[in-house]
Design a protein around this motif. Structure first.
Motif, PDB file in Angstrom:
ATOM      1  N   LEU A 169      38.182  58.156  39.086  1.00 31.54           N
ATOM      2  CA  LEU A 169      37.672  56.803  39.316  1.00 31.54           C
ATOM      3  C   LEU A 169      37.887  55.922  38.089  1.00 31.54           C
ATOM      4  CD1 LEU A 169      34.410  57.696  41.255  1.00 31.54           C
ATOM      5  CD2 LEU A 169      36.462  56.581  42.179  1.00 31.54           C
ATOM      6  N   ALA A 170      37.732  56.491  36.895  1.00 27.57           N
ATOM      7  CA  ALA A 170      38.001  55.725  35.681  1.00 27.57           C
ATOM      8  C   ALA A 170      39.477  55.338  35.613  1.00 27.57           C
ATOM      9  CB  ALA A 170      37.613  56.539  34.452  1.00 27.57           C
ATOM     10  N   GLY A 171      40.352  56.261  36.033  1.00 27.75           N
ATOM     11  CA  GLY A 171      41.776  55.954  36.074  1.00 27.75           C
ATOM     12  C   GLY A 171      42.097  54.855  37.067  1.00 27.75           C
ATOM     13  N   CYS A 172      41.424  54.876  38.207  1.00 29.13           N
ATOM     14  CA  CYS A 172      41.632  53.822  39.203  1.00 29.13           C
ATOM     15  C   CYS A 172      41.201  52.456  38.661  1.00 29.13           C
ATOM     16  CB  CYS A 172      40.851  54.148  40.482  1.00 29.13           C
ATOM     17  SG  CYS A 172      41.495  55.569  41.399  1.00 29.13           S
ATOM     18  N   ALA A 173      40.073  52.439  37.957  1.00 26.91           N
ATOM     19  CA  ALA A 173      39.611  51.181  37.358  1.00 26.91           C
ATOM     20  C   ALA A 173      40.632  50.682  36.328  1.00 26.91           C
ATOM     21  CB  ALA A 173      38.245  51.393  36.706  1.00 26.91           C
ATOM     22  N   ALA A 174      41.189  51.627  35.564  1.00 28.56           N
ATOM     23  CA  ALA A 174      42.203  51.247  34.573  1.00 28.56           C
ATOM     24  C   ALA A 174      43.456  50.716  35.250  1.00 28.56           C
ATOM     25  CB  ALA A 174      42.542  52.447  33.693  1.00 28.56           C
ATOM     26  N   ALA A 175      43.814  51.315  36.394  1.00 25.72           N
ATOM     27  CA  ALA A 175      45.000  50.857  37.127  1.00 25.72           C
ATOM     28  C   ALA A 175      44.809  49.436  37.638  1.00 25.72           C
ATOM     29  CB  ALA A 175      45.288  51.806  38.287  1.00 25.72           C
ATOM     30  N   VAL A 176      43.595  49.117  38.107  1.00 26.94           N
ATOM     31  CA  VAL A 176      43.299  47.746  38.563  1.00 26.94           C
ATOM     32  C   VAL A 176      43.443  46.770  37.400  1.00 26.94           C
ATOM     33  CG1 VAL A 176      41.504  46.214  39.449  1.00 26.94           C
ATOM     34  CG2 VAL A 176      41.814  48.491  40.447  1.00 26.94           C
ATOM     35  N   LEU A 177      42.898  47.163  36.248  1.00 28.93           N
ATOM     36  CA  LEU A 177      43.041  46.320  35.057  1.00 28.93           C
ATOM     37  C   LEU A 177      44.516  46.164  34.681  1.00 28.93           C
ATOM     38  CD1 LEU A 177      41.910  44.800  32.602  1.00 28.93           C
ATOM     39  CD2 LEU A 177      41.695  47.023  31.450  1.00 28.93           C
ATOM     40  N   GLY A 178      45.263  47.257  34.795  1.00 29.72           N
ATOM     41  CA  GLY A 178      46.688  47.215  34.474  1.00 29.72           C
ATOM     42  C   GLY A 178      47.449  46.228  35.334  1.00 29.72           C
ATOM     43  N   ARG A 179      47.074  46.127  36.589  1.00 30.13           N
ATOM     44  CA  ARG A 179      47.742  45.162  37.471  1.00 30.13           C
ATOM     45  C   ARG A 179      47.451  43.729  37.024  1.00 30.13           C
ATOM     46  NH1 ARG A 179      47.098  47.543  43.678  1.00 30.13           N
ATOM     47  NH2 ARG A 179      48.300  49.464  43.317  1.00 30.13           N
ATOM     48  N   LEU A 180      46.236  43.512  36.542  1.00 28.78           N
ATOM     49  CA  LEU A 180      45.863  42.165  36.112  1.00 28.78           C
ATOM     50  C   LEU A 180      46.605  41.765  34.841  1.00 28.78           C
ATOM     51  CD1 LEU A 180      41.996  42.282  36.737  1.00 28.78           C
ATOM     52  CD2 LEU A 180      43.735  41.128  38.130  1.00 28.78           C
ATOM     53  N   ILE A 181      46.791  42.728  33.934  1.00 25.95           N
ATOM     54  CA  ILE A 181      47.456  42.404  32.666  1.00 25.95           C
ATOM     55  C   ILE A 181      48.928  42.817  32.673  1.00 25.95           C
ATOM     56  CG2 ILE A 181      45.289  42.574  31.399  1.00 25.95           C
ATOM     57  CD1 ILE A 181      46.161  45.316  30.395  1.00 25.95           C
ATOM     58  N   LYS A 182      49.401  43.253  33.848  1.00 29.11           N
ATOM     59  CA  LYS A 182      50.797  43.621  34.051  1.00 29.11           C
ATOM     60  C   LYS A 182      51.253  44.746  33.114  1.00 29.11           C
ATOM     61  CE  LYS A 182      52.080  39.089  35.863  1.00 29.11           C
ATOM     62  NZ  LYS A 182      52.979  37.915  35.741  1.00 29.11           N
ATOM     63  N   LYS A 183      50.426  45.798  33.073  1.00 31.72           N
ATOM     64  CA  LYS A 183      50.756  46.980  32.272  1.00 31.72           C
ATOM     65  C   LYS A 183      50.673  48.212  33.161  1.00 31.72           C
ATOM     66  CE  LYS A 183      49.766  49.407  27.976  1.00 31.72           C
ATOM     67  NZ  LYS A 183      48.932  49.414  26.722  1.00 31.72           N
ATOM     68  N   LYS A 184      51.770  48.943  33.262  1.00 30.23           N
ATOM     69  CA  LYS A 184      51.822  50.114  34.130  1.00 30.23           C
ATOM     70  C   LYS A 184      51.383  51.374  33.381  1.00 30.23           C
ATOM     71  CE  LYS A 184      55.601  48.369  37.013  1.00 30.23           C
ATOM     72  NZ  LYS A 184      56.962  48.629  37.537  1.00 30.23           N
TER      73      LYS A 184
END
Length: 220
Positions: free
Chosen positions: A102-117
Motif C-alpha cells: 500500500l505504501a508503494g501504491c501511494a508512492a506510485a500515485v505521487l510519482g504520476r503527479l510528479i512524473k517520476k516512474k
C-alpha cells in the motif's frame, strides 16, 4: 601522470543446460557446467529466474488464492506489468506484506503527479520487480509465476567457493536492462553489465541460463 585502470573485456560463452527444475541445486549446476571452461578471473553468470526455479519459487497461478486486496490492486498496473494478475499481486503481498504494498501504491500515485516512474518498487521493494508473471519464463514454467531468487549474495559466494571463478546472478531483458542481484567482485560490475546487455541468456527457448565470461587480456 596517473596510470589509467585497465578496462575489462570478456568473451561470452552461453552454456546450454538440461531443463532446470526445483530438483536441481544451483551451486552444483554452476560447478558442473563451468568445469573445464571457467577459471579464476572469469565470471559465471546465472539468470535470476533459473536460480529462483531451483529454490522452488515457481508457482502455478491456480495454487494461489488471491484476496480482495490483490484482486483490487491488480487492476492498476499496465496489462504488461508483472503484477497485473490477481495471483501475482497476491504473491507480492505475501512476499513483503500489505503495508509495504500500500505504501508503494501511494508512492506510485505521487510519482504520476510528479512524473517520476519506479517509485512503487523503490518503496514496496526491489524484489517485486523481479516477479515474472505468467508466460514470462520458458518451458516448462511458461504457465508459472516466478518470484525473484532468495539470498543472491550468499549464492554467488557459494558458487565462487565451489568453482574458483567469480559469480554473478543477474536479471536481464531484451531492452538492454541489466540488474545485478549478486556479484562476488564489485570491480567487475560495469564490465559484466556491458557484456550482458545483449542478453546472451535469451528469453525464449535458448536454454542457456548460464553464461561464462572469459576475461580477455588487454593493453593500456
Amino acid at each position: 601522470m596517473a596510470r589509467k585502470d585497465k578496462k575489462i573485456f570478456f568473451y561470452k560463452i552461453p552454456i546450454r543446460t538440461h531443463i532446470v527444475t526445483e530438483n536441481d541445486d544451483i551451486v552444483d549446476l554452476a560447478r558442473k557446467y563451468s568445469a573445464g571452461i571457467a577459471a579464476p578471473g572469469d565470471v559465471i553468470c546465472l539468470a535470476e529466474s533459473v536460480v529462483a526455479i531451483t529454490q522452488g519459487r515457481a508457482i502455478l497461478p491456480e495454487a494461489v488464492r488471491p484476496g480482495r486486496l490483490a484482486r483490487f490492486l491488480s487492476r492498476f498496473p499496465g496489462k504488461d506489468g508483472s503484477l497485473a494478475t490477481p495471483p501475482a499481486m497476491q504473491l507480492a503481498i505475501e512476499e513483503v506484506g500489505p503495508a509495504r504494498i500500500l505504501a508503494g501504491c501511494a508512492a506510485a500515485v505521487l510519482g504520476r503527479l510528479i512524473k517520476k516512474k519506479g517509485l512503487f518498487y523503490i518503496v514496496a521493494g526491489r524484489e517485486l520487480a523481479l516477479i515474472d508473471d505468467i508466460a514470462g519464463t520458458m518451458y516448462p514454467y511458461q504457465r508459472h509465476i516466478v518470484m525473484g531468487p532468495k539470498n543472491p549474495g550468499q549464492l554467488v559466494q557459494a558458487i565462487k567457493k565451489a568453482t574458483g571463478a567469480e559469480a554473478v546472478i543477474a536479471d536481464v531483458n531484451d531492452k538492454k536492462c541489466v540488474d545485478i542481484l549478486g556479484i562476488t567482485d564489485k570491480s567487475y560490475r560495469q564490465a559484466v553489465i556491458e557484456a550482458l546487455k545483449d542478453n546472451p541468456f535469451g528469453n525464449e527457448d535458448e536454454q542457456t541460463p548460464i553464461v561464462i565470461l572469459k576475461r580477455r587480456k588487454t593493453r593500456l
